[in-house]
Design a protein around this motif. Structure first.
Motif, PDB file in Angstrom:
ATOM      1  N   ALA A   1       1.919   7.833   6.930  1.00 54.77           N
ATOM      2  CA  ALA A   1       1.313   8.327   5.691  1.00 54.77           C
ATOM      3  C   ALA A   1      -0.165   8.596   5.931  1.00 54.77           C
ATOM      4  CB  ALA A   1       1.473   7.313   4.559  1.00 54.77           C
ATOM      5  N   THR A   2      -0.628   9.737   5.429  1.00 55.99           N
ATOM      6  CA  THR A   2      -2.068   9.965   5.346  1.00 55.99           C
ATOM      7  C   THR A   2      -2.402   9.794   3.871  1.00 55.99           C
ATOM      8  OG1 THR A   2      -1.835  12.357   5.005  1.00 55.99           O
ATOM      9  CG2 THR A   2      -2.065  11.587   7.285  1.00 55.99           C
ATOM     10  N   LEU A   3      -3.576   9.260   3.612  1.00 52.52           N
ATOM     11  CA  LEU A   3      -3.951   8.936   2.235  1.00 52.52           C
ATOM     12  C   LEU A   3      -5.025   9.879   1.715  1.00 52.52           C
ATOM     13  CD1 LEU A   3      -3.831   5.294   3.228  1.00 52.52           C
ATOM     14  CD2 LEU A   3      -2.700   6.062   1.147  1.00 52.52           C
ATOM     15  N   ASP A   4      -4.860  10.281   0.460  1.00 55.77           N
ATOM     16  CA  ASP A   4      -5.858  11.100  -0.223  1.00 55.77           C
ATOM     17  C   ASP A   4      -7.201  10.389  -0.222  1.00 55.77           C
ATOM     18  OD1 ASP A   4      -5.118  13.606  -0.972  1.00 55.77           O
ATOM     19  OD2 ASP A   4      -4.681  13.113  -3.064  1.00 55.77           O
ATOM     20  N   ASP A   5      -7.163   9.132  -0.643  1.00 56.53           N
ATOM     21  CA  ASP A   5      -8.370   8.303  -0.673  1.00 56.53           C
ATOM     22  C   ASP A   5      -8.115   7.055   0.154  1.00 56.53           C
ATOM     23  OD1 ASP A   5     -10.002   9.857  -2.553  1.00 56.53           O
ATOM     24  OD2 ASP A   5      -8.477   9.288  -4.030  1.00 56.53           O
ATOM     25  N   PRO A   6      -9.006   6.754   1.121  1.00 57.43           N
ATOM     26  CA  PRO A   6      -8.824   5.559   1.949  1.00 57.43           C
ATOM     27  C   PRO A   6      -8.670   4.303   1.088  1.00 57.43           C
ATOM     28  CG  PRO A   6     -10.553   6.942   2.847  1.00 57.43           C
ATOM     29  CD  PRO A   6     -10.197   7.519   1.501  1.00 57.43           C
ATOM     30  N   ILE A   7      -7.847   3.361   1.576  1.00 56.16           N
ATOM     31  CA  ILE A   7      -7.571   2.133   0.827  1.00 56.16           C
ATOM     32  C   ILE A   7      -8.040   0.898   1.596  1.00 56.16           C
ATOM     33  CG2 ILE A   7      -5.590   3.052  -0.458  1.00 56.16           C
ATOM     34  CD1 ILE A   7      -3.751   1.666   1.631  1.00 56.16           C
ATOM     35  N   GLU A   8      -8.194  -0.195   0.849  1.00 59.88           N
ATOM     36  CA  GLU A   8      -8.569  -1.483   1.448  1.00 59.88           C
ATOM     37  C   GLU A   8      -7.427  -1.995   2.316  1.00 59.88           C
ATOM     38  OE1 GLU A   8     -11.444  -3.128   1.226  1.00 59.88           O
ATOM     39  OE2 GLU A   8     -12.331  -1.671  -0.150  1.00 59.88           O
ATOM     40  N   TRP A   9      -7.777  -2.528   3.489  1.00 59.54           N
ATOM     41  CA  TRP A   9      -6.780  -3.081   4.414  1.00 59.54           C
ATOM     42  C   TRP A   9      -7.547  -3.961   5.385  1.00 59.54           C
ATOM     43  CZ3 TRP A   9      -1.788  -0.407   4.473  1.00 59.54           C
ATOM     44  CH2 TRP A   9      -0.853  -0.953   5.362  1.00 59.54           C
ATOM     45  N   GLU A  10      -6.995  -5.080   5.762  1.00 58.39           N
ATOM     46  CA  GLU A  10      -7.674  -5.922   6.747  1.00 58.39           C
ATOM     47  C   GLU A  10      -7.738  -5.129   8.055  1.00 58.39           C
ATOM     48  OE1 GLU A  10      -4.651  -6.862   5.315  1.00 58.39           O
ATOM     49  OE2 GLU A  10      -5.683  -7.754   3.617  1.00 58.39           O
ATOM     50  N   SER A  11      -8.957  -4.919   8.560  1.00 60.70           N
ATOM     51  CA  SER A  11      -9.111  -4.058   9.730  1.00 60.70           C
ATOM     52  C   SER A  11     -10.161  -4.614  10.682  1.00 60.70           C
ATOM     53  CB  SER A  11      -9.521  -2.652   9.259  1.00 60.70           C
ATOM     54  OG  SER A  11      -9.699  -1.800  10.354  1.00 60.70           O
TER      55      SER A  11
END
Length: 150
Positions: free
Chosen positions: A82-92
Motif C-alpha cells: 500500500a502507498t498512502l495518501d498521507d504518511p501515518i504514524e508507525w514505530e520506525s
C-alpha cells in the motif's frame, strides 16, 4: 526463484490509500489478501501480524514499513503493498512517518520460515534502492508499483 515476482499480485496492491492509522491500512491490506485467496481468516491473520509487531519495529526507515505475520490463516505466501495518501504514524528506526507498507503473509509451516526469509531478503534489497523507493513514492497506479519492483 524470483520471490518478488511470485508473491506480488496486482490485486493486493493499494495505491494512495486514505487509511489514517496502522490498524486501518493493515485491515485494508489483509482484506485484499483475503480477496486473492492468500488469507482465509482476516481477523486471525491481523492478530498474528500484531503479535509480530509487538516483537520489534517493522518501520525500516525512509517512510517504509514491512509488517509480517506467520499464520495458519495464510494459505499461500503473498505480499500486499500500500502507498498512502498521507504518511501515518508507525514505530520506525528513523522516527519518520510511513508512506509505503509492504505486508508479508507467510504460512505457518516448516517451509514457511524459509520462504519468509527469502521474501524479506529480496524485498529489503529492492526497498534499499533509492530508485525503487522514489518510483514507489511517485507511483500513481498499480502498474507503476509493479514496474518499480522489476
Amino acid at each position: 526463484m524470483a520471490v518478488v515476482q511470485e508473491t506480488l499480485n496486482p490485486k493486493a496492491i493499494i495505491v494512495n490509500s486514505i487509511a489514517t492509522s496502522k490498524d486501518e491500512v493493515l485491515k485494508e491490506m489483509i482484506h485484499q489478501l483475503n480477496l486473492i485467496g492468500a488469507v482465509d481468516d482476516e481477523e486471525e491473520f491481523l492478530k498474528d501480524v500484531y503479535v509480530r509487531e509487538s516483537q520489534g519495529m517493522t518501520g525500516i526507515g525512509n517512510g517504509v514499513a514491512i509488517p509480517h505475520g506467520k499464520s495458519v490463516s495464510v494459505k499461500d505466501p503473498a505480499v500486499a503493498i500500500a502507498t498512502l495518501d498521507d504518511p501515518i504514524e508507525w514505530e520506525s528506526l528513523d522516527d519518520q512517518k510511513i508512506q509505503i507498507v509492504v505486508l508479508f503473509a507467510v504460512t505457518d509451516s516448516p517451509d514457511g520460515a524459509q520462504v519468509h526469509l527469502k521474501m524479506l531478503s529480496e524485498f529489503a534489497k529492492k526497498l534499499g534502492d533509492d530508485d525503487v523507493l522514489d518510483a514507489l513514492k511517485g507511483a500513481n497506479n498499480i502498474d507503476e508499483i509493479v514496474a518499480a519492483f522489476d
